[in-house]
Design a protein around this motif. Structure first.
Motif, PDB file in Angstrom:
ATOM      1  N   ILE A 186       5.329   8.710   6.739  1.00 34.52           N
ATOM      2  CA  ILE A 186       4.141   8.087   6.706  1.00 34.52           C
ATOM      3  C   ILE A 186       2.913   8.888   7.590  1.00 34.52           C
ATOM      4  O   ILE A 186       2.128   9.035   6.986  1.00 34.52           O
ATOM      5  CB  ILE A 186       4.332   6.827   7.721  1.00 34.52           C
TER       6      ILE A 186
ATOM      7  N   TYR B  58       2.532  11.978   4.673  1.00 29.81           N
ATOM      8  CA  TYR B  58       1.773  12.781   4.102  1.00 29.81           C
ATOM      9  C   TYR B  58       1.158  11.404   4.072  1.00 29.81           C
ATOM     10  O   TYR B  58      -0.342  11.313   2.874  1.00 29.81           O
ATOM     11  CB  TYR B  58       2.919  12.102   2.401  1.00 29.81           C
ATOM     12  N   LEU B  59       0.532   9.932   4.453  1.00 34.07           N
ATOM     13  CA  LEU B  59      -0.688   8.916   4.070  1.00 34.07           C
ATOM     14  C   LEU B  59      -1.745   9.932   4.625  1.00 34.07           C
ATOM     15  O   LEU B  59      -1.598  10.672   5.476  1.00 34.07           O
ATOM     16  CB  LEU B  59      -0.017   7.976   4.749  1.00 34.07           C
TER      17      LEU B  59
ATOM     18  N   ILE C 106       1.386   3.903  -3.590  1.00 37.16           N
ATOM     19  CA  ILE C 106       0.883   5.490  -2.486  1.00 37.16           C
ATOM     20  C   ILE C 106       1.934   6.904  -3.174  1.00 37.16           C
ATOM     21  O   ILE C 106       1.948   7.373  -3.792  1.00 37.16           O
ATOM     22  CB  ILE C 106       0.696   5.513  -1.505  1.00 37.16           C
TER      23      ILE C 106
ATOM     24  N   VAL D 291      -4.450   5.159   6.669  1.00 36.65           N
ATOM     25  CA  VAL D 291      -3.414   4.246   5.806  1.00 36.65           C
ATOM     26  C   VAL D 291      -1.940   4.331   7.187  1.00 36.65           C
ATOM     27  O   VAL D 291      -1.516   3.490   7.102  1.00 36.65           O
ATOM     28  CB  VAL D 291      -3.290   4.788   4.575  1.00 36.65           C
TER      29      VAL D 291
ATOM     30  N   TYR E  30       2.342   9.321  -5.787  1.00 37.00           N
ATOM     31  CA  TYR E  30       2.404  11.333  -5.198  1.00 37.00           C
ATOM     32  C   TYR E  30       3.359  11.679  -5.511  1.00 37.00           C
ATOM     33  O   TYR E  30       3.892  12.636  -5.780  1.00 37.00           O
ATOM     34  CB  TYR E  30       3.016  11.118  -3.773  1.00 37.00           C
TER      35      TYR E  30
ATOM     36  N   THR F  22       0.722  -1.510   0.085  1.00 36.09           N
ATOM     37  CA  THR F  22       0.167   0.081  -0.360  1.00 36.09           C
ATOM     38  C   THR F  22       0.949   1.229  -0.129  1.00 36.09           C
ATOM     39  O   THR F  22       0.568   2.942  -0.686  1.00 36.09           O
ATOM     40  CB  THR F  22      -1.121  -0.387   1.517  1.00 36.09           C
ATOM     41  N   ALA F  23       2.015   1.159   0.774  1.00 36.19           N
ATOM     42  CA  ALA F  23       2.942   2.620   0.817  1.00 36.19           C
ATOM     43  C   ALA F  23       3.842   2.637  -0.937  1.00 36.19           C
ATOM     44  O   ALA F  23       3.800   3.855  -1.332  1.00 36.19           O
ATOM     45  CB  ALA F  23       3.835   2.644   2.184  1.00 36.19           C
TER      46      ALA F  23
END
Length: 523
Positions: A400, A403-404, A194, A408, A198, A190-191
């Motif tokens: 994390i 920005y997430l 993402i 999340v 970005y 997931t990270a």
């Protein structure tokens, strides 16, 4: 953190723990408690072995390692598949043949009691220290980044681990580790996606790889013989091989994972699963770190990733100096960003002249950035010589929490805690079993009921949990945590591996026909 993040974090952790305890309830004898009654399948074994090795240090420190030094760290694992094949071929059949609870029982059968106790003692010292580091790793960084109290964060992690490790034994550890690994990989993927989303619209994933490559972050294999370089293909194939051979073959935290399998075949399949997937997993985690690096080429990162220390420095007598350095840092970043965008354009146009020119300009900006960061670190040392200026462990978590999106963030924090608990639970489970089997049962009370030994094993596991949590309070003296664990292991693993290698060689010679034994002796 938002309410949603707290729900995701706590819900994930407690659901896994409750399920693990539920599935492992009713351990009435020592075999069920320490070996899961030999009921585990190869998939659970494989994920459990991987989870024990992949601690929170892996998911916090490794991306920071890639951010700082690139992909070369993956070479440290190149010897691992070869080592696992040897363990599967030689060590596992011996352990099953002797029906041992711990790897160190084998030492007494081939040498004597003193050798067994020395091997077990070395394991307890090394793994007891490492268990403290694996609890400390997420606690110190989470407490710093999120403003949590360090002591309470360590206690929260430690208590959760001790509760389900003590209550359910080996089976609870293996079952929870299986689902913890699922959460970990879900969170990391997931990270990764993402981060890619970005990046600026003009920067594709291929462009991002090109930029990382031009800035020296994608050099995976280094054939250099320079002894000053810590990670090369030679250190990975030699040092990494022997470290992995000792770890998977003689470290009770790993041996106990695969000794709970139904058969030799299931144990072997679980280990081969790791031989196939461990290097790709480490490669992917490092790639996540590289993508964070590329992201920060278009979004200005902090001049120093430890925010608490920077706030203290800004309010000190060095405040004006810090302000000047941060202004220079921002100006250099704007120039570097412009040059990188021009480099991307040149790469799309396949303009070799512009590619070379802008690559050189980006390199100059990178050198300037490094010099400014070093000046900031110098001010931090002038302000307080006890401040640790290595900040790579804080890079990924900074991304994390900054920005997430909501939810999340909670998932990625659950990844960090899951990794900490999965590794620590395997270690505590092994520490408790080694102490109870190799010392208590062998030296103190040789004859007792199964119920008695189960109770003693639980108490000793809890004791090691308390000791590991206590040691975690002193781990701040270490720099990069992933390197610290490997260095700590290398101090002890060589001696232990020497024991087991001699024993394995003697076994092989004994099983040879007499004529072949004579030939071996002549050689």
């Amino acid at each position: 953190m938002s309410t949603l993040d707290w729900i995701v974090l706590l819900g994930t952790l407690f659901l896994i723990i409750i399920y693990g305890i539920y599935k492992s309830r009713g351990s009435r004898n020592i075999s069920q408690y320490l070996k899961g009654d030999n009921s585990l399948k190869w998939g659970t074994i494989g994920l459990s072995v991987m989870a024990t090795q992949a601690s929170a240090i892996t998911f916090l420190s490794t991306p920071g390692q890639a951010y700082e030094s690139g992909m070369t760290f993956v070479q440290n694992y190149f010897g691992l598949p070869i080592a696992i094949i040897i363990v599967a071929a030689i060590f596992i059949p011996i352990y099953y043949k002797l029906n041992v609870y711990t790897a160190y029982e084998y030492l007494e059968s081939r040498f004597d009691l003193k050798t067994r106790l020395l091997g077990a003692f070395l394991f307890l010292v090394q793994r007891g220290l490492a268990a403290g580091i694996t609890i400390y790793a997420p606690a110190i960084i989470l407490s710093t980044m999120l403003g949590w109290d360090l002591t309470y964060t360590i206690l929260f992690t430690g208590i959760l681990v001790v509760v389900y490790t003590v209550s359910g034994g080996t089976k609870a550890v293996s079952i929870t580790q299986k689902y913890q690994m699922a959460v970990i990989m879900l969170g990391m993927f997931t990270a990764f996606f993402i981060i890619i989303s970005y990046l600026p619209e003009s920067v594709s994933f291929a462009n991002a790889l090109h930029v990382a490559g031009r800035m020296g972050k994608l050099d995976v294999v280094d054939f250099s013989f320079d002894p000053e370089k810590r990670y090369t293909i030679w250190t990975g194939l030699t040092g990494g091989f022997f470290l992995a051979l000792s770890y998977f073959g003689t470290d009770q935290s790993q041996v106990q994972r695969y000794m709970g399998a139904k058969s030799v075949a299931e144990s072997r399949l679980g280990l081969i699963f790791n031989a196939l997937l461990k290097v790709p997993m480490q490669f992917f985690i490092l790639l996540v770190g590289v993508m964070v690096f590329v992201f920060y080429q278009f979004e200005e990162p902090p001049v120093f990733f430890k925010t608490v220390e920077m706030e203290q420095l800004r309010t000190s007598e060095y405040g004006n100096d810090v302000k000047d350095l941060e202004e220079r840092y921002s100006a250099n970043f704007a120039e570097k960003k412009s040059n990188i965008q021009s480099l991307v354009t040149a790469l799309d146009a396949d303009n070799e002249v512009d590619i070379a020119n802008y690559s050189e300009l980006v390199k100059q900006n990178k050198d300037t950035e490094k010099a400014i960061r070093n000046d900031v670190k110098g001010l931090l040392k002038d302000y307080d010589e006890n401040i640790e200026t290595k900040d790579s462990d804080y890079v990924f978590l900074t991304f994390i929490v900054t920005y997430l999106p909501e939810g999340v963030v909670g998932l990625l924090l659950a990844v960090i805690f899951s990794a900490a608990m999965s590794s620590s639970s395997g270690e505590l489970n092994a520490l408790g079993s080694t102490t109870s089997v190799d010392f208590y049962k062998r030296l103190i009370k040789k004859e007792a009921s199964d119920k008695h030994y189960v109770i003693v094993s639980k108490l000793l596991t809890a004791f090691w949990g308390v000791l590991s949590v206590s040691f975690a309070l002193f781990a701040s003296l270490l720099e990069n945590l992933i390197e610290a664990v490997n260095i700590l292991g290398s101090i002890f693993y060589g001696v232990i591996l020497g024991y087991f290698s001699l024993l394995s060689l003697s076994n092989i010679l004994e099983e040879m026909p007499f004529s072949l034994q004579l030939s071996s002796l002549k050689l």
